[in-house]
Motif scaffolding. Structure first.
Motif, short mmCIF file in Angstrom:
data_model
loop_
_atom_site.label_atom_id
_atom_site.label_comp_id
_atom_site.label_asym_id
_atom_site.label_seq_id
_atom_site.Cartn_x
_atom_site.Cartn_y
_atom_site.Cartn_z
N VAL A 161 -2.71 6.15 5.32
CA VAL A 161 -2.27 4.82 4.66
C VAL A 161 -2.32 3.60 5.68
CG1 VAL A 161 -0.95 3.40 3.20
CG2 VAL A 161 -1.45 5.58 2.73
N SER A 217 -4.73 -2.62 -1.99
CA SER A 217 -3.66 -1.59 -1.74
C SER A 217 -4.22 -0.06 -2.15
CB SER A 217 -2.37 -1.78 -2.71
OG SER A 217 -2.55 -1.90 -4.12
N THR A 237 -6.77 0.85 0.80
CA THR A 237 -6.07 1.31 2.01
C THR A 237 -5.70 2.57 1.88
OG1 THR A 237 -4.22 0.14 1.36
CG2 THR A 237 -5.84 -0.96 2.84
N SER A 238 -5.11 2.91 0.43
CA SER A 238 -4.58 4.26 0.53
C SER A 238 -5.65 5.41 0.38
CB SER A 238 -3.74 4.14 -0.76
OG SER A 238 -2.89 3.49 -0.90
N SER A 283 0.76 -1.24 0.05
CA SER A 283 -0.03 -0.03 0.07
C SER A 283 0.95 1.32 0.10
CB SER A 283 -0.74 0.20 1.26
OG SER A 283 -1.86 -1.17 1.20
#
Length: 339
Positions: free
Chosen positions: A284, A263, A266-267, A70
């Motif tokens: 993040v 990824s 989550t970012s 991530s």
């Protein structure tokens, strides 16, 4: 004496609260609140399985791998693009490292070669996006397909087992009392923070994401820093692939399947803007914790993987809508629709 201790404890709690509020943005405070609510809910519902040291250790290992990929995805997002080939890069790094280890080569050297291969994929992504102006979606989709095929070709479409025990130090064993995956993620976080917030390269990556044309007019070598962002993204994806291989002791071309969505999710949940120019690594990390607590809790609750995919997808869509709302993009869209 007890009264004095009580007063000191009461004084520390507000100070701790002020410190957390000072470190986090209001949006990050909301994510932290959601994590606490989820953790408390799962702990009350499943006190023996969720709130156990074994589960916490497993969560640290899972979160460590997700955090590394991530953080890499964050570079691509901040510069104004994204990378859906990270899962394929994880698989390629896993297969390359495993095949080299089977020849008897030193484990550290095998990992270094796998990371270089990952960086090379990032370089190709960067050349396509920055120099030939291919859209990030098309470029990374093409690389995802090609790299996935290459990984399966190298592994003959199967798995590679019988890996050296020393590999466990990069994702399964502990460094002291802490899981190695969490320690590696912490090192990656510090390195990424330094690059983004303490170097001129980081400043340019943010400015290119904010306005590519303005950065070009200001004399910034836009293509070079876009290349750097995609190389960092794939390099960290390769590292995550090695960590995941170490954790399960098996290499496979499809090892990282699903991490491309996770990824990005989550970012974006952590506040990194789709379109670039803004994002914090603190957010993040909180996004990684949120997804890890959610998926672990759903696993323990017996929710099947398909329903978990639905939940993750819904969370991603909501996060994107909130992200658009923060930048005024949602308001503009609503105005267009109501005309």
């Amino acid at each position: 004496m007890e009264a004095i201790n009580s007063q000191m404890s009461e004084a520390r709690i507000p100070r701790l609260g002020s410190l957390v509020r000072g470190m986090l943005t209001p949006a990050e405070m909301q994510i932290l609140g959601a994590i606490v609510v989820l953790a408390v809910s799962f702990s009350i519902s499943f006190p023996e399985s969720f709130a156990s040291s074994t589960t916490l250790t497993n969560m640290a290992r899972v979160a460590g791998i997700l955090a590394v990929v991530s953080i890499g995805q964050t570079f691509a997002l901040i510069v104004g693009g994204f990378d859906i080939s990270v899962a394929a890069v994880m698989g390629l790094a896993s297969v390359v490292a495993a095949l080299l280890m089977k020849t008897g080569m030193d484990v550290s050297l095998c990992i270094a070669v796998a990371l270089l291969v990952g960086a090379l994929v990032g370089l190709l992504n960067g050349i396509g996006v920055a120099i030939f102006r291919v859209t990030p979606f098309v470029m990374t989709l093409g690389m995802m397909t090609a790299v996935g095929g290459l990984s399966n070709q190298l592994a003959n479409g199967g798995t590679i087992s019988g890996l050296p025990r020393a590999l466990s130090m990069f994702g399964r064993s502990n460094w002291g009392v802490l899981p190695s995956a969490a320690c590696i993620a912490l090192l990656a976080l510090v390195a990424a923070w330094f690059l983004l917030h303490r170097t001129r390269a980081g400043l340019y990556i943010f400015s290119i994401g904010g306005s590519r044309e303005t950065s070009k007019l200001a004399g910034v070598s836009v293509a070079a820093y876009e290349l750097l962002a995609y190389v960092m993204c794939s390099l960290l994806a390769a590292l995550a692939g090695v960590m995941l291989t170490a954790r399960i002791s098996v290499a496979q071309g499809s090892l990282g399947q699903g991490y491309e969505l996770l990824s990005i999710a989550t970012s974006v949940i952590g506040g990194v803007l789709i379109g670039g120019g803004s994002g914090r690594l603190t957010g993040v990390v909180l996004g990684v914790l949120f997804i890890t607590v959610l998926t672990t809790g759903l696993d323990i609750a017996g929710v099947n993987p398909f329903m978990q995919q639905i939940a993750t997808g819904v969370v991603l869509v909501v996060a994107v809508i909130v992200s658009k709302a923060r930048t005024g993009g949602l308001l503009s869209l609503l105005r267009v629709l109501t005309r």
